[in-house]
Design a protein around this motif. Structure first.
Motif, PDB file in Angstrom:
ATOM      1  N   TYR A  11       0.746  -1.101  -0.006  1.00  0.00           N
ATOM      2  CA  TYR A  11       0.048  -0.136   0.090  1.00  0.00           C
ATOM      3  C   TYR A  11       0.873   1.337  -0.163  1.00  0.00           C
ATOM      4  CZ  TYR A  11       0.568   1.263   4.800  1.00  0.00           C
ATOM      5  OH  TYR A  11       1.351   1.836   6.000  1.00  0.00           O
ATOM      6  N   ARG A  12       2.257   1.091   0.360  1.00  0.00           N
ATOM      7  CA  ARG A  12       2.967   2.187   0.470  1.00  0.00           C
ATOM      8  C   ARG A  12       3.865   2.298  -1.042  1.00  0.00           C
ATOM      9  NH1 ARG A  12       7.026   2.646   4.268  1.00  0.00           N
ATOM     10  NH2 ARG A  12       6.588   4.922   4.611  1.00  0.00           N
ATOM     11  N   HIS A  13       3.943   1.180  -1.520  1.00  0.00           N
ATOM     12  CA  HIS A  13       4.677   1.240  -2.614  1.00  0.00           C
ATOM     13  C   HIS A  13       3.930   0.374  -3.801  1.00  0.00           C
ATOM     14  CE1 HIS A  13       7.719   1.359   0.614  1.00  0.00           C
ATOM     15  NE2 HIS A  13       8.294   2.464  -0.332  1.00  0.00           N
ATOM     16  N   PRO A  14       3.019   0.881  -4.359  1.00  0.00           N
ATOM     17  CA  PRO A  14       1.970   0.113  -5.415  1.00  0.00           C
ATOM     18  C   PRO A  14       2.771  -0.540  -6.579  1.00  0.00           C
ATOM     19  CG  PRO A  14       1.527   2.490  -4.840  1.00  0.00           C
ATOM     20  CD  PRO A  14       2.713   2.436  -4.420  1.00  0.00           C
ATOM     21  N   LYS A  15       4.011  -0.325  -6.769  1.00  0.00           N
ATOM     22  CA  LYS A  15       4.626  -1.015  -7.796  1.00  0.00           C
ATOM     23  C   LYS A  15       5.355  -2.203  -7.245  1.00  0.00           C
ATOM     24  CE  LYS A  15       5.275   2.782 -10.907  1.00  0.00           C
ATOM     25  NZ  LYS A  15       6.289   3.955 -11.485  1.00  0.00           N
ATOM     26  N   VAL A  16       5.261  -2.579  -6.026  1.00  0.00           N
ATOM     27  CA  VAL A  16       6.008  -3.680  -5.546  1.00  0.00           C
ATOM     28  C   VAL A  16       5.001  -4.657  -5.156  1.00  0.00           C
ATOM     29  CG1 VAL A  16       7.618  -4.453  -3.686  1.00  0.00           C
ATOM     30  CG2 VAL A  16       7.706  -2.134  -4.578  1.00  0.00           C
ATOM     31  N   GLU A  17       5.085  -5.897  -5.749  1.00  0.00           N
ATOM     32  CA  GLU A  17       4.182  -7.001  -5.300  1.00  0.00           C
ATOM     33  C   GLU A  17       4.310  -7.416  -3.880  1.00  0.00           C
ATOM     34  OE1 GLU A  17       2.897 -11.504  -7.161  1.00  0.00           O
ATOM     35  OE2 GLU A  17       4.420 -10.189  -8.313  1.00  0.00           O
ATOM     36  N   SER A  18       3.272  -7.818  -3.345  1.00  0.00           N
ATOM     37  CA  SER A  18       3.308  -8.160  -1.951  1.00  0.00           C
ATOM     38  C   SER A  18       2.422  -9.058  -1.505  1.00  0.00           C
ATOM     39  CB  SER A  18       3.166  -6.762  -0.934  1.00  0.00           C
ATOM     40  OG  SER A  18       3.957  -5.811  -1.276  1.00  0.00           O
ATOM     41  N   HIS A  19       2.864 -10.164  -0.638  1.00  0.00           N
ATOM     42  CA  HIS A  19       2.068 -11.255  -0.210  1.00  0.00           C
ATOM     43  C   HIS A  19       1.691 -11.084   1.324  1.00  0.00           C
ATOM     44  CE1 HIS A  19       1.832 -12.452  -4.468  1.00  0.00           C
ATOM     45  NE2 HIS A  19       3.112 -12.350  -4.359  1.00  0.00           N
ATOM     46  N   VAL A  20       2.383 -10.185   2.108  1.00  0.00           N
ATOM     47  CA  VAL A  20       2.356 -10.390   3.446  1.00  0.00           C
ATOM     48  C   VAL A  20       1.314  -9.142   4.014  1.00  0.00           C
ATOM     49  CG1 VAL A  20       3.561 -10.177   5.592  1.00  0.00           C
ATOM     50  CG2 VAL A  20       4.682 -11.162   3.639  1.00  0.00           C
ATOM     51  N   ARG A  21       0.589  -9.335   4.712  1.00  0.00           N
ATOM     52  CA  ARG A  21      -0.174  -8.275   5.264  1.00  0.00           C
ATOM     53  C   ARG A  21       0.212  -7.778   6.940  1.00  0.00           C
ATOM     54  NH1 ARG A  21      -5.811  -8.167   3.334  1.00  0.00           N
ATOM     55  NH2 ARG A  21      -6.371  -9.846   1.957  1.00  0.00           N
TER      56      ARG A  21
END
Length: 301
Positions: A11-21
């Protein structure tokens, strides 16, 4: 609901894929935004919010707990810097030492105070409005080759400040500790002004005697083993007597009394209005010292 195949991003870096909440707000965060938590990871914003809601640890007198004695380090540094300044410019001592009342002669010499003096002489010291001397003298020490102790004067004072100051600062917290130190130094200077106004004095001893009183009062307040503390206090009082003929006992005694008053207020103020009582006693002591000093100067002038 989003389809399982949808790509989730930080949510802070929209271009970075993330899978951890974030375990607190459940927003997706990338490795750069992950902060270790008791369970899982949190985002930077939740960590900051959590820090604001955590109660700050306090000492028994209400001060903030600090593992590093920053004020003690700063006071030692100020004393050492002032001493180095003295070595470079010896005139600093005469300009800023504690002196209640003296006379500066036309030949540049310094003479004993008298309320009527010949033409060409000028008053100097607190009686001439140099009120700053009440504190600046507490940060100066004897030059290396002068007086009974010479360079040992600052060495002994800084060693005492190091050993006792760190303990008292941890017990009181930084703000209360600094107030104690300055009021003790001021108490020592005011008693010098009252009892020996014509005697030039320098040294942090008054403030350190105040710390000694605080060490004793806080030990009793905390229920510490008093055997070692009583021995320390007996040694301090013995030194007060022995050094009476060699140093300013008025400064030592004034610092001791001021430090005791301040610390008793810190240690035994009612919990429900602790800060108010502590601040009130400090201000009342400051006012008393000011009244005594002004009264003495008025009597001398």
């Amino acid at each position: 609901m989003e389809p399982e195949s949808a790509v989730t991003t930080c949510y802070r870096h929209p271009k970075v894929e993330s899978h951890v909440r974030c375990t607190r707000c459940e927003r997706y965060i990338c490795p750069d935004c992950m902060r270790e938590a008791a369970v899982g990871h949190q985002c930077p914003e939740c960590v900051k919010e959590g820090a604001r809601t955590v109660r700050q640890a306090r000492t028994v007198v209400g001060g903030r707990v600090s593992a590093t004695p920053v004020v003690t380090y700063a006071l030692i540094a100020l004393n050492v810097l002032a001493y180095l300044g003295e070595l470079v410019r010896p005139a600093i001592v005469e300009r800023f030492e504690m002196l209640g009342a003296g006379l500066a002669g036309p030949d540049g010499g310094h003479y004993v105070w008298q309320d009527t003096y010949p033409a060409g002489f000028q008053p100097e010291g607190v009686v001439d409005g140099e009120w700053y001397r009440l504190l600046t003298g507490a940060f100066l020490h004897l030059p290396p080759t002068e007086g009974t102790f010479g360079i040992l004067h600052i060495v002994m004072n800084m060693a005492s400040l190091w050993s006792v100051g760190r303990v008292v600062e941890a017990q009181l917290g930084r703000v209360r500790y600094l107030a104690l130190y300055l009021l003790s130094a001021l108490g020592g200077s005011v008693l010098v002004l009252l009892l020996a106004p014509g005697t030039p004095t320098v040294g942090a001893s008054g403030a350190i005697f105040g710390l000694g009183a605080a060490y004793y009062v806080m030990a009793r307040r905390l229920g510490a083993n008093m055997d070692a503390v009583n021995r320390f206090m007996a040694g301090l009082l013995l030194w007060l007597l022995i050094s009476a003929g060699l140093t300013s006992w008025q400064g030592h005694l004034g610092g001791l009394l001021a430090g005791a008053v301040v610390t008793v207020a810190f240690a035994y103020a009612p919990r429900n209005r602790r800060s108010l009582v502590q601040a009130g006693v400090c201000l009342a002591l400051l006012a008393l010292l000011a009244v005594l000093a002004i009264g003495k100067v008025s009597a001398l002038a």
